[in-house]
Design a protein around this motif. Structure first.
Motif, PDB file in Angstrom:
ATOM      1  N   LEU A  23      -1.276  13.314   0.053  1.00 32.54           N
ATOM      2  CA  LEU A  23      -0.756  11.964  -0.165  1.00 32.54           C
ATOM      3  C   LEU A  23      -1.451  11.270  -1.332  1.00 32.54           C
ATOM      4  O   LEU A  23      -0.801  10.553  -2.099  1.00 32.54           O
ATOM      5  CB  LEU A  23      -0.881  11.135   1.117  1.00 32.54           C
ATOM      6  CG  LEU A  23       0.046  11.562   2.256  1.00 32.54           C
ATOM      7  CD1 LEU A  23      -0.219  10.740   3.505  1.00 32.54           C
ATOM      8  CD2 LEU A  23       1.507  11.472   1.845  1.00 32.54           C
ATOM      9  N   TRP A  27       0.796  10.014  -4.389  1.00 34.81           N
ATOM     10  CA  TRP A  27       0.891   8.577  -4.657  1.00 34.81           C
ATOM     11  C   TRP A  27       0.114   8.121  -5.874  1.00 34.81           C
ATOM     12  O   TRP A  27       0.015   6.929  -6.135  1.00 34.81           O
ATOM     13  CB  TRP A  27       0.447   7.804  -3.429  1.00 34.81           C
ATOM     14  CG  TRP A  27       1.420   7.914  -2.295  1.00 34.81           C
ATOM     15  CD1 TRP A  27       2.738   8.269  -2.363  1.00 34.81           C
ATOM     16  CD2 TRP A  27       1.154   7.663  -0.919  1.00 34.81           C
ATOM     17  NE1 TRP A  27       3.297   8.268  -1.111  1.00 34.81           N
ATOM     18  CE2 TRP A  27       2.346   7.897  -0.210  1.00 34.81           C
ATOM     19  CE3 TRP A  27       0.025   7.276  -0.213  1.00 34.81           C
ATOM     20  CZ2 TRP A  27       2.440   7.733   1.161  1.00 34.81           C
ATOM     21  CZ3 TRP A  27       0.127   7.120   1.148  1.00 34.81           C
ATOM     22  CH2 TRP A  27       1.322   7.351   1.824  1.00 34.81           C
ATOM     23  N   GLN A  32       3.869   8.949  -9.539  1.00 34.34           N
ATOM     24  CA  GLN A  32       4.961   8.099  -9.064  1.00 34.34           C
ATOM     25  C   GLN A  32       5.866   7.649 -10.206  1.00 34.34           C
ATOM     26  O   GLN A  32       7.094   7.651 -10.081  1.00 34.34           O
ATOM     27  CB  GLN A  32       4.411   6.888  -8.306  1.00 34.34           C
ATOM     28  CG  GLN A  32       3.931   7.203  -6.925  1.00 34.34           C
ATOM     29  CD  GLN A  32       5.054   7.711  -6.038  1.00 34.34           C
ATOM     30  OE1 GLN A  32       6.074   7.056  -5.875  1.00 34.34           O
ATOM     31  NE2 GLN A  32       4.867   8.890  -5.469  1.00 34.34           N
ATOM     32  N   HIS A 137       4.296  -1.954 -10.827  1.00 31.62           N
ATOM     33  CA  HIS A 137       4.026  -1.719  -9.406  1.00 31.62           C
ATOM     34  C   HIS A 137       4.232  -3.059  -8.713  1.00 31.62           C
ATOM     35  O   HIS A 137       3.502  -4.006  -8.961  1.00 31.62           O
ATOM     36  CB  HIS A 137       2.598  -1.202  -9.246  1.00 31.62           C
ATOM     37  CG  HIS A 137       2.305  -0.666  -7.899  1.00 31.62           C
ATOM     38  ND1 HIS A 137       1.071  -0.727  -7.350  1.00 31.62           N
ATOM     39  CD2 HIS A 137       3.097  -0.046  -6.991  1.00 31.62           C
ATOM     40  CE1 HIS A 137       1.102  -0.179  -6.152  1.00 31.62           C
ATOM     41  NE2 HIS A 137       2.325   0.246  -5.923  1.00 31.62           N
ATOM     42  N   LYS A 141       2.687  -0.970  -1.655  1.00 34.22           N
ATOM     43  CA  LYS A 141       3.109   0.407  -1.381  1.00 34.22           C
ATOM     44  C   LYS A 141       2.935   1.244  -2.644  1.00 34.22           C
ATOM     45  O   LYS A 141       3.409   0.853  -3.718  1.00 34.22           O
ATOM     46  CB  LYS A 141       4.568   0.431  -0.948  1.00 34.22           C
ATOM     47  CG  LYS A 141       4.843  -0.370   0.289  1.00 34.22           C
ATOM     48  CD  LYS A 141       6.332  -0.481   0.538  1.00 34.22           C
ATOM     49  CE  LYS A 141       6.600  -1.454   1.659  1.00 34.22           C
ATOM     50  NZ  LYS A 141       8.008  -1.856   1.693  1.00 34.22           N
ATOM     51  N   PRO A 142       2.278   2.389  -2.548  1.00 37.47           N
ATOM     52  CA  PRO A 142       2.015   3.180  -3.761  1.00 37.47           C
ATOM     53  C   PRO A 142       3.270   3.730  -4.436  1.00 37.47           C
ATOM     54  O   PRO A 142       3.227   4.119  -5.591  1.00 37.47           O
ATOM     55  CB  PRO A 142       1.108   4.308  -3.275  1.00 37.47           C
ATOM     56  CG  PRO A 142       1.250   4.344  -1.810  1.00 37.47           C
ATOM     57  CD  PRO A 142       1.706   2.991  -1.354  1.00 37.47           C
ATOM     58  N   TRP A 143       4.394   3.732  -3.762  1.00 37.81           N
ATOM     59  CA  TRP A 143       5.630   4.293  -4.319  1.00 37.81           C
ATOM     60  C   TRP A 143       6.588   3.211  -4.819  1.00 37.81           C
ATOM     61  O   TRP A 143       7.688   3.516  -5.239  1.00 37.81           O
ATOM     62  CB  TRP A 143       6.340   5.132  -3.258  1.00 37.81           C
ATOM     63  CG  TRP A 143       6.636   4.352  -2.016  1.00 37.81           C
ATOM     64  CD1 TRP A 143       7.702   3.522  -1.795  1.00 37.81           C
ATOM     65  CD2 TRP A 143       5.839   4.291  -0.837  1.00 37.81           C
ATOM     66  NE1 TRP A 143       7.625   2.961  -0.553  1.00 37.81           N
ATOM     67  CE2 TRP A 143       6.482   3.420   0.061  1.00 37.81           C
ATOM     68  CE3 TRP A 143       4.649   4.894  -0.453  1.00 37.81           C
ATOM     69  CZ2 TRP A 143       5.964   3.136   1.314  1.00 37.81           C
ATOM     70  CZ3 TRP A 143       4.140   4.610   0.793  1.00 37.81           C
ATOM     71  CH2 TRP A 143       4.801   3.744   1.664  1.00 37.81           C
TER      72      TRP A 143
END
Length: 162
Positions: A23, A27, A32, A137, A141-143
């Motif tokens: 993960l 991420w 991403q 970003h 949330k990293p995505w």
């Protein structure tokens, strides 16, 4: 085979470490942004306009002074004439600046229609400078990345298109 508490804890810890490592790799902001750019191009190729819209920020503004609505309209209209399209970006880089990322790469657009392909070669595929896609970003949330700007100094949109 008997499973002991110690064996179960060791196995569980190993699985958790492997999953956590995966993960963290998945991420990473660079990864991403690369994935989002690929998804953006695939959504355009697939004429999935809802997915294209989901990837573009509400506050999108580009060097040609287009906002989100104009961009979506022009992409739809332009790709209506590009049969069997395929968008590639063979060599790309991503520059991360806190919650902002710049995707840089040459974009090639292909079509199964020879007449359209000649136009694409002249106007897009032979550009001397790469495109820059700016992604922000937008949450914890990293995505969660959204496209906010596209630029290329050599790419010009004719005034009669406006």
């Amino acid at each position: 085979m008997i499973v002991t508490l110690r064996g179960a804890l060791i196995s569980g810890t190993a699985i958790a470490v492997c999953l956590g490592t995966y993960l963290l790799w998945l991420w990473r902001p660079e990864h991403q942004v690369q994935l989002h750019a690929q998804h953006f191009f695939h959504a355009i190729d697939g004429r999935n306009w809802e997915s294209v819209a989901d990837l573009i920020s509400e506050n999108y503004r580009d060097q040609w002074d287009q906002d989100r609505a104009q961009l979506l309209e022009r992409i739809r209209e332009g790709f209506r004439w590009v049969r069997g399209s395929r968008i590639t970006a063979p060599e790309t880089t991503v520059r991360i600046e806190t919650s902002r990322a710049i995707w840089i790469g040459k974009i090639n657009v292909y079509s199964s229609d020879d007449g359209v392909m000649q136009f694409l070669d002249e106007r897009v595929n032979r550009l001397p400078t790469p495109f820059e896609l700016e992604w922000h970003h937008v949450s914890g949330k990293p995505w969660d990345w959204k496209l906010v700007r596209v630029s290329n100094a050599a790419f010009q949109i004719p005034t009669d298109v406006y």
